[in-house]
Motif scaffolding. Structure first.
Motif, PDB file in Angstrom:
ATOM      1  N   ARG A 113       1.374  -6.965   6.697  1.00  0.00           N
ATOM      2  CA  ARG A 113       2.152  -5.806   6.271  1.00  0.00           C
ATOM      3  C   ARG A 113       1.373  -4.979   5.248  1.00  0.00           C
ATOM      4  O   ARG A 113       1.338  -3.742   5.331  1.00  0.00           O
ATOM      5  N   ALA A 114       0.774  -5.643   4.272  1.00  0.00           N
ATOM      6  CA  ALA A 114      -0.034  -4.930   3.290  1.00  0.00           C
ATOM      7  C   ALA A 114      -1.225  -4.257   3.948  1.00  0.00           C
ATOM      8  O   ALA A 114      -1.594  -3.121   3.606  1.00  0.00           O
ATOM      9  N   GLU A 115      -1.844  -4.949   4.900  1.00  0.00           N
ATOM     10  CA  GLU A 115      -2.988  -4.365   5.607  1.00  0.00           C
ATOM     11  C   GLU A 115      -2.584  -3.114   6.371  1.00  0.00           C
ATOM     12  O   GLU A 115      -3.335  -2.135   6.440  1.00  0.00           O
ATOM     13  N   GLU A 116      -1.374  -3.135   6.927  1.00  0.00           N
ATOM     14  CA  GLU A 116      -0.901  -1.976   7.687  1.00  0.00           C
ATOM     15  C   GLU A 116      -0.685  -0.774   6.766  1.00  0.00           C
ATOM     16  O   GLU A 116      -1.064   0.353   7.100  1.00  0.00           O
ATOM     17  N   VAL A 117      -0.086  -1.010   5.602  1.00  0.00           N
ATOM     18  CA  VAL A 117       0.120   0.091   4.655  1.00  0.00           C
ATOM     19  C   VAL A 117      -1.225   0.638   4.194  1.00  0.00           C
ATOM     20  O   VAL A 117      -1.434   1.864   4.130  1.00  0.00           O
ATOM     21  N   ASN A 118      -2.158  -0.250   3.878  1.00  0.00           N
ATOM     22  CA  ASN A 118      -3.480   0.194   3.433  1.00  0.00           C
ATOM     23  C   ASN A 118      -4.180   1.023   4.508  1.00  0.00           C
ATOM     24  O   ASN A 118      -4.873   2.008   4.209  1.00  0.00           O
ATOM     25  N   ALA A 119      -4.018   0.629   5.756  1.00  0.00           N
ATOM     26  CA  ALA A 119      -4.640   1.378   6.848  1.00  0.00           C
ATOM     27  C   ALA A 119      -4.074   2.792   6.927  1.00  0.00           C
ATOM     28  O   ALA A 119      -4.816   3.757   7.175  1.00  0.00           O
ATOM     29  N   ARG A 120      -2.780   2.927   6.717  1.00  0.00           N
ATOM     30  CA  ARG A 120      -2.166   4.259   6.729  1.00  0.00           C
ATOM     31  C   ARG A 120      -2.703   5.118   5.578  1.00  0.00           C
ATOM     32  O   ARG A 120      -2.975   6.311   5.740  1.00  0.00           O
ATOM     33  N   GLU A 131       6.993   5.233   4.309  1.00  0.00           N
ATOM     34  CA  GLU A 131       8.038   4.654   5.163  1.00  0.00           C
ATOM     35  C   GLU A 131       7.849   3.149   5.309  1.00  0.00           C
ATOM     36  O   GLU A 131       8.815   2.375   5.216  1.00  0.00           O
ATOM     37  N   LEU A 132       6.609   2.730   5.530  1.00  0.00           N
ATOM     38  CA  LEU A 132       6.347   1.301   5.685  1.00  0.00           C
ATOM     39  C   LEU A 132       6.621   0.548   4.385  1.00  0.00           C
ATOM     40  O   LEU A 132       7.183  -0.552   4.404  1.00  0.00           O
ATOM     41  N   THR A 133       6.217   1.125   3.260  1.00  0.00           N
ATOM     42  CA  THR A 133       6.439   0.470   1.971  1.00  0.00           C
ATOM     43  C   THR A 133       7.928   0.272   1.723  1.00  0.00           C
ATOM     44  O   THR A 133       8.364  -0.804   1.306  1.00  0.00           O
ATOM     45  N   ALA A 135      10.296   0.130   4.002  1.00  0.00           N
ATOM     46  CA  ALA A 135      10.832  -0.812   4.989  1.00  0.00           C
ATOM     47  C   ALA A 135      10.501  -2.251   4.624  1.00  0.00           C
ATOM     48  O   ALA A 135      11.366  -3.140   4.683  1.00  0.00           O
ATOM     49  N   TYR A 136       9.251  -2.504   4.237  1.00  0.00           N
ATOM     50  CA  TYR A 136       8.856  -3.880   3.926  1.00  0.00           C
ATOM     51  C   TYR A 136       9.496  -4.357   2.627  1.00  0.00           C
ATOM     52  O   TYR A 136       9.808  -5.536   2.474  1.00  0.00           O
ATOM     53  N   ALA A 137       9.698  -3.447   1.679  1.00  0.00           N
ATOM     54  CA  ALA A 137      10.377  -3.829   0.440  1.00  0.00           C
ATOM     55  C   ALA A 137      11.816  -4.236   0.728  1.00  0.00           C
ATOM     56  O   ALA A 137      12.350  -5.165   0.104  1.00  0.00           O
ATOM     57  N   ALA A 138      12.459  -3.538   1.678  1.00  0.00           N
ATOM     58  CA  ALA A 138      13.827  -3.891   2.048  1.00  0.00           C
ATOM     59  C   ALA A 138      13.892  -5.267   2.713  1.00  0.00           C
ATOM     60  O   ALA A 138      14.873  -6.000   2.558  1.00  0.00           O
ATOM     61  N   ARG A 139      12.840  -5.624   3.440  1.00  0.00           N
ATOM     62  CA  ARG A 139      12.801  -6.942   4.098  1.00  0.00           C
ATOM     63  C   ARG A 139      12.452  -8.063   3.127  1.00  0.00           C
ATOM     64  O   ARG A 139      12.704  -9.229   3.417  1.00  0.00           O
ATOM     65  N   GLU A 140      11.852  -7.693   1.978  1.00  0.00           N
ATOM     66  CA  GLU A 140      11.461  -8.701   0.992  1.00  0.00           C
ATOM     67  C   GLU A 140      12.098  -8.353  -0.352  1.00  0.00           C
ATOM     68  O   GLU A 140      11.404  -8.033  -1.312  1.00  0.00           O
ATOM     69  N   PHE A 149       2.706  -0.770  -4.630  1.00  0.00           N
ATOM     70  CA  PHE A 149       2.409   0.289  -3.668  1.00  0.00           C
ATOM     71  C   PHE A 149       3.221   1.547  -3.997  1.00  0.00           C
ATOM     72  O   PHE A 149       2.705   2.667  -3.965  1.00  0.00           O
ATOM     73  N   ALA A 150       4.500   1.331  -4.312  1.00  0.00           N
ATOM     74  CA  ALA A 150       5.377   2.473  -4.577  1.00  0.00           C
ATOM     75  C   ALA A 150       4.912   3.252  -5.810  1.00  0.00           C
ATOM     76  O   ALA A 150       4.927   4.487  -5.823  1.00  0.00           O
ATOM     77  N   ALA A 151       4.492   2.538  -6.849  1.00  0.00           N
ATOM     78  CA  ALA A 151       4.026   3.213  -8.061  1.00  0.00           C
ATOM     79  C   ALA A 151       2.781   4.039  -7.776  1.00  0.00           C
ATOM     80  O   ALA A 151       2.635   5.160  -8.277  1.00  0.00           O
ATOM     81  N   TRP A 152       1.880   3.502  -6.977  1.00  0.00           N
ATOM     82  CA  TRP A 152       0.662   4.255  -6.640  1.00  0.00           C
ATOM     83  C   TRP A 152       1.009   5.497  -5.829  1.00  0.00           C
ATOM     84  O   TRP A 152       0.514   6.595  -6.106  1.00  0.00           O
TER      85      TRP A 152
END
Length: 943
Positions: A113-120, A131-133, A135-140, A149-152
Motif C-alpha cells: 500500500r505504501a509502495e502504491e502511494v509512493n508510485a503515485r 485518495e489512496l492515503t 482509503a488506506y487510513a480508513a482500512r487501518e 503521508f497526509a502531512a506531507w
C-alpha cells in the motif's frame, strides 16, 4: 529540565566548546546545514560509531538524534535511533519517551500500500495519492503511519483543506497533538495561533523544535524581541544548531529588514517563452513592488502563445520604465541572458537582476537585496530563497553549498531543504557557492570579472550554476539572502527536459573535475567557519558559562570605562531589557531629544526595530553593537531605569560617566540591598550581581522625601537622591505629545478610545513578574484566568478587559483567552492608562502611579502566601499599602469590579489620597522638565 530532555545535555557545553570538539567532518556537515531528518540521522549514527569521539560530546550526539526525530516525528527510522541512544544514555522524558515508542513501531499493515502511494507521488499524480492515503487510513484506523503521508501532502503539496480533517482527533499525547495543529496553523499563516500552540506544546514537553518554531511565529507577527528570546533559549539548549544561530544573529543585526535598493542604477532583466499566464502574474507582482528608478527589460524568446499580447499590455502599463525586445525564435536561456547583458540599459547599470518569467517577488524584494549588499559590499552575486508558488511550505532552492558524497558524483549540493517544510530554518544571510538563477542580482564588477553565461548549457539548466562556480574559482563567492522569499512555479517534468538535465550535469563534471571542486568546497567551508565564529562572538552565544570568565571580561570593560576620556555634554539613555524604548527612560529621552538643554542626547538599543523607528522619526539613536564602545566610553552622563543585567557589556563601558538611575517604579516588594538580605530566592551569584548593580549609580531619582528615606536610600548606594518625579507619569497627566505612542500598542489604544466614546468601560489588568515564573497559577497549581468568564462579564457590563503583562512574562504561553484583549507585553502602556476606569493588579508598582489618576484599584492576590515565601518579601505588610479591595479568585475580583462599575462603590478614595500625598511631592506633568534641568545644571555643567 523535565518532560523532553535530561539534565546532562548539550546545554551543559558552550557553543564554542561544542564546535571546537566536533570531528572536522561532522562540524563541516553541521555548518552547511543543521536541519533535515535524514541528514541528522546519518550524522548522529556516524558520531555514535566514532570511537575517537570526545566523551563530553555524547549528549550532543543524543541531541542530534532527538533533533532528527523532531524533523519528522512519524519517521520510524529517526524514532528508532533516538530510542536506541536513549537506552544507552536516557534523555527522553514523559510524553516524548512514550510517543517515540509508538513512532518507532509505525508500519503500514501491507507494504504494498505504501509502495502504491509512493508510485503515485513519483508519477506526479497527487490526487490519486490523496485518495489512496485516505482509503488506506480508513482500512487501518489508528495507524499514524498514514498521517505522515497526509502531512506531507497537506503541508508540502499545499492541500491544506484536504489535510485539515486529519487533525480533528489525533491519537497521540497532548503536546504532540498541539504541535501538529501548530504546524497546520503555521501553514495557514495564522501565526498567532501557531505561536500559542507551540508554546503550549513546549510547556508540556520541552523539545527545542517547538521553541524555535514559536520564535519564527513571533518574528512574523513583528515581535522581534520575543523571537530573539525564543531563539536564544533554544540555542542554549542546542548549541550545535548553526541554522538557528544564523537566524538569531540576523534579526539582531537587522539583516532581515528591507532597506533601500542596492546603491547605483539597476535594471531588471526577464526572458520568456510560451508562459503567457505566468509572465502576466510575474509582471503584476513586479509592478506592485518598490522599484524606484529601476528599469525593466523583457525579451520575448520567440513565443507562439499569448506571451506577445501580455508583453505589449505591460509595456503600455509600465510606460517608459519597461523595454520590450521580440526575437523570432527561442535562442535558449544562456544566449537570452547574454543578449540582455549587451543592451545599453544593462551596460549602463551598476547591477542587474535576472528574474524568471514565472517568479513572483514580494513588494520589498529590492530592499532586501539592498540590505544584503550593504552587509557584504564586495558581493558580486546575490540570490534568494525560493518556494513553490502554490505550496509555499515547499522550498525549491536555498543557499547552494557543496559536500562530499558516497555516490558516483564526488560532490553534490546540500539538498535537505527539498524534503523539509519551510518553517524559516533557511531564512538567513550568508555566503554560498551558488544561488538560484530564477531571481538573482549581478553587479557590474562581477560581470566584468567573471563574464556572462556559457552557451554550451543551452537551451537551459545549470548555466547559472556554472557561472557561479567560475566566480568561486576566482575567489568571489555568492551571497544568499534567505530573508527574501520568492514564489516560483513548479514545472512539470518531461523526458526531453530530464535528458537535458543529465547532459548538462555531465558537461559540468567535465568543466569542473574533482580537484577544482574540492578547492571551491574547502574555501567555502572556511568562509562559513569564519562567519560562524563572528556570529558566536557578536551574539555572545559562543561564550562559556564560567563565572570566572565572565567576571574577568566585565573587569576588563570596567577598566576601559573608568579610564576613558569623556564628553560632559553627551548624555546616553539606556532602556531595560536590552535597551527597550519604554518606561521612564523613554519619556525622559523623548523630552530631552526634542528640546535644547545644552547637552546631546542619544538612545542606545539592541532592538533593531526600535532603532529604525527612532531614526525614521529623526531622533538620535544608535545600536548596541561595536559602535557602543565609542559612544559609551565618550558619554559624560548615562541614564537608565533598570538593572544592567541584559546589557552588562555595554553598561560596564559607561561606569566612568555619571550614572543617573531613574528606576522603573516605587517598590512594594523588596529590591536591591534589602532583597539580598531577605534570603528569599537569593542564590550567591544573584546576590553578587545585585550588590554591584544597586551600588553603581551616582544619582537616583525618587518621587518624594518619604520614598527616599523609607525605600530608595535603603535600596541603592548613591551620592544623591533627587525627588523630581517619574517622567512616565507625565503621560498620565497631560495630553498626548507627538512621540508618546512610539512603542505603544496603537491598535489597542484606538479600540479603547472608540469603546470609551461609545459609552463603554475599560478594565486594565497588570500583574507583576514572579521570580519563580509561576505566573497565573494559584497555590494549588490551578490556572486562575478563565477567558470565557471574563468574556461573559465584559459582555454584560459593556466593558473591555485588557491584559498587559510584565515584559518578562511570555504572553505566548497562556493559550487562548477569548474574553481578553491582549496588550503587547513589551509595549508602553502609559498612553493607555488614562482610559482605564479600573486598574486590577497584584504586587506591581503600577498602582502607585495610577494613584495620580485617583481611580479605583482592585488587588487580585491569588498567590500572596506563596509569593511572599518563594518570590519576594515586601517592605510593608500588604494590607497597609493596598488602597482597594483584595480578591483571591477571579470570581471575587470580578465582583469587586462590578461593584465599582455598576453600584458606584468606591470606599477607598481617602486611602488613595493619603498614600498619593506620601508617595508624590509633585502630582503634575513636569517630571521630565525638572530632570532635564537637573542634568544640565548639576551633572553636565557640574562635571
Amino acid at each position: 529540565m523535565e518532560n523532553g530532555r535530561h539534565t546532562e545535555n548539550a546545554e551543559s557545553l558552550s557553543a564554542a566548546v561544542v564546535w571546537s570538539r566536533l570531528p572536522p567532518a561532522a562540524a563541516r556537515a553541521l555548518l552547511l546545514s543543521s536541519d533535515g531528518g535524514e541528514r541528522l540521522t546519518r550524522l548522529a549514527s556516524f558520531l555514535e560509531a566514532d570511537p575517537s569521539l570526545d566523551p563530553a560530546l555524547a549528549p550532543v550526539v543524543s541531541d542530534i538524534a532527538l533533533a532528527a526525530w523532531e524533523c519528522d516525528f512519524l519517521s520510524a527510522q529517526s524514532a528508532n535511533l533516538a530510542r536506541s541512544l536513549h537506552k544507552k544514555r536516557p534523555f527522553l522524558r514523559g510524553e516524548a519517551e512514550a510517543f517515540s515508542a509508538v513512532c518507532a513501531a509505525l508500519r503500514p499493515n501491507h507494504t504494498s500500500r505504501a509502495e502504491e502511494v509512493n508510485a503515485r507521488v513519483n508519477a506526479g499524480d497527487i490526487e490519486a495519492a490523496k485518495e489512496l492515503t485516505s482509503a488506506y487510513a480508513a482500512r487501518e484506523p489508528g495507524n499514524l503511519f498514514w498521517l505522515r503521508f497526509a502531512a506531507w501532502l497537506g503541508l508540502q503539496q499545499g492541500h491544506l483543506d484536504w489535510y485539515e480533517p486529519w487533525l480533528a482527533k489525533l491519537p497521540m499525547p497532548a503536546a504532540f497533538a498541539q504541535a501538529f495543529l501548530a504546524d497546520y496553523a503555521f501553514a495557514r499563516e495564522d501565526y498567532a495561533r501557531a505561536a500559542r500552540l507551540y508554546a503550549g506544546a513546549f510547556a508540556r514537553c520541552a523539545l527545542p523544535v517547538w521553541l524555535t518554531r514559536e520564535g519564527e511565529c513571533r518574528l512574523r507577527l513583528g515581535e522581534r524581541d520575543a523571537a530573539a528570546a525564543c531563539w536564544r533559549k533554544a540555542f542554549a539548549l542546542r548549541p550545535w544548531q548553526s541554522n538557528l544561530l544564523f537566524r538569531l544573529s540576523d534579526i539582531e543585526r537587522g539583516d532581515d529588514i528591507p532597506g533601500d535598493p542596492p546603491a547605483g542604477k539597476g535594471e531588471i532583466l526577464l526572458y520568456s517563452w510560451n508562459h503567457a499566464a505566468d509572465l502576466d502574474a510575474c509582471l503584476a507582482a513586479l509592478a506592485r513592488s518598490r522599484l524606484g528608478d529601476c528599469g525593466v527589460t523583457l525579451l520575448d524568446n520567440g513565443s507562439e502563445d499569448g506571451t506577445p499580447a501580455v508583453a505589449r499590455l505591460w509595456r503600455e502599463r509600465l510606460g517608459e520604465k519597461m523595454r520590450l525586445i521580440t526575437l523570432p525564435t527561442n535562442i535558449g536561456a544562456p544566449a537570452a541572458r547574454n543578449w540582455l547583458l549587451t543592451l545599453e540599459s544593462s551596460r549602463a547599470a551598476d547591477w542587474v537582476v535576472f528574474l524568471d518569467d514565472d517568479a513572483l517577488v514580494p513588494p520589498e524584494w529590492l530592499g532586501l537585496f539592498g540590505t544584503a549588499a550593504r552587509r557584504h559590499p564586495g558581493a558580486g552575486v546575490i540570490g534568494c530563497r525560493v518556494v513553490d508558488r502554490d505550496a509555499p511550505m515547499t522550498m525549491q532552492s536555498v543557499d547552494w553549498q557543496m559536500e562530499k558524497t558516497q555516490g558516483d558524483n564526488p560532490f553534490a549540493e546540500m539538498a535537505e531543504h527539498k524534503n523539509t517544510p519551510d518553517f524559516g530554518q533557511y531564512s538567513y544571510l550568508r555566503q554560498a557557492v551558488s544561488v538560484t538563477g530564477c531571481c538573482h542580482l549581478l553587479t557590474r564588477k562581477s560581470l566584468e570579472n567573471t563574464g556572462g553565461f556559457d552557451l554550451r548549457f543551452s537551451p537551459s539548466q545549470f548555466d547559472d550554476l556554472e557561472r557561479d562556480l567560475r566566480s568561486c574559482g576566482k575567489g568571489r563567492f555568492c551571497l544568499y539572502q534567505g530573508h527574501l522569499r520568492v514564489r516560483h512555479c513548479r514545472r512539470d517534468t518531461n523526458p526531453w527536459l530530464s535528458a537535458n538535465v543529465v547532459g548538462n550535469r555531465t558537461k559540468l563534471g567535465v568543466l569542473y573535475p574533482a580537484g577544482p571542486l574540492e578547492s571551491i568546497m574547502n574555501r567555502g567551508a572556511e568562509l562559513l567557519g569564519e562567519d560562524l565564529r563572528q556570529r558566536l562572538d557578536e551574539t555572545g552565544c559562543g561564550r562559556g558559562k564560567s563565572e570566572d570568565d565572565a567576571k574577568e571580561r566585565y573587569e576588563q570593560l570596567l577598566l576601559l570605562g573608568r579610564n576613558s576620556k569623556r564628553r560632559p555634554d553627551l548624555v546616553v539613555f539606556l532602556g531595560h531589557n536590552q535597551g527597550a524604548l519604554i518606561d521612564n527612560v523613554k519619556y525622559l529621552f523623548l523630552h530631552a531629544a526634542t528640546r535644547d538643554y545644552g547637552f546631546e542626547s542619544v538612545f542606545l538599543t539592541r532592538h533593531v526595530d526600535e532603532l529604525r523607528m527612532l531614526l525614521d522619526m529623526g531622533l538620535p539613536a544608535a545600536r548596541m553593537d561595536g559602535g557602543a564602545v565609542k559612544t559609551m566610553t565618550s558619554a559624560g552622563v548615562v541614564v537608565m531605569d533598570d538593572l544592567p543585567s541584559t546589557i552588562m557589556d555595554t553598561f560596564c563601558l559607561g561606569v566612568g560617566a555619571q550614572i543617573l538611575q531613574l528606576w522603573h517604579g516605587i517598590p512594594l516588594k523588596k529590591i536591591g540591598l534589602p532583597e539580598i538580605e531577605s534570603g528569599v530566592n537569593m542564590p550567591l551569584d544573584k546576590a553578587d550581581f545585585l550588590r554591584f548593580a544597586y551600588s553603581c549609580s551616582d544619582v537616583v531619582l525618587s518621587t518624594s522625601p518619604w520614598v527616599t528615606e523609607t525605600l530608595f536610600s535603603k535600596v541603592f548606594k548613591a551620592r544623591e537622591f533627587v525627588e523630581l518625579g517619574y517622567p512616565r507619569n507625565d503621560a498620565l497627566l497631560r495630553p498626548l505629545e507627538k512621540f508618546d505612542l512610539l512603542n505603544a500598542d496603537v491598535d489597542c489604544y484606538a479600540a479603547l478610545r472608540q469603546h470609551k466614546r461609545n459609552g463603554g468601560k475599560v478594565i486594565v489588568y497588570m500583574p507583576t513578574w514572579r521570580d519563580t515564573a509561576l505566573n497565573f497559577l494559584d497555590e494549588q497549581g490551578n490556572f486562575v484566568l478563565d477567558g470565557q468568564q471574563l468574556g461573559e462579564f465584559c459582555s454584560r457590563h459593556n466593558a473591555l478587559f485588557v491584559l498587559k503583562l510584565h515584559p518578562y512574562i511570555d504572553d505566548g504561553r497562556m493559550g487562548d483567552l477569548p474574553g481578553v484583549a491582549r496588550y503587547g507585553s513589551r509595549q508602553d502602556i502609559y498612553p493607555v492608562l488614562p482610559l482605564a476606569d479600573v486598574l486590577v493588579t497584584d504586587y506591581s508598582s503600577i498602582y502607585f502611579d495610577y494613584l495620580l489618576l485617583d481611580r479605583p484599584i482592585v488587588f487580585f492576590a491569588y498567590d500572596l502566601r506563596r509569593y511572599l515565601a518563594k518570590d519576594r518579601e515586601m517592605f510593608f505588610p500588604f494590607e497597609e499599602m493596598t488602597p482597594g479591595p483584595v480578591a483571591v479568585t477571579q470570581a471575587g475580583m470580578l465582583e469587586e469590579v462590578r461593584r465599582i462599575l455598576e453600584d458606584g462603590r468606591d470606599a477607598h478614595g481617602q486611602a488613595r489620597q493619603e498614600l498619593r500625598e506620601r508617595l508624590f511631592t509633585h502630582a503634575d506633568a513636569g517630571a521630565s522638565e525638572r530632570i532635564c534641568r537637573y542634568i544640565a545644571e548639576k551633572m553636565v555643567v557640574g562635571k
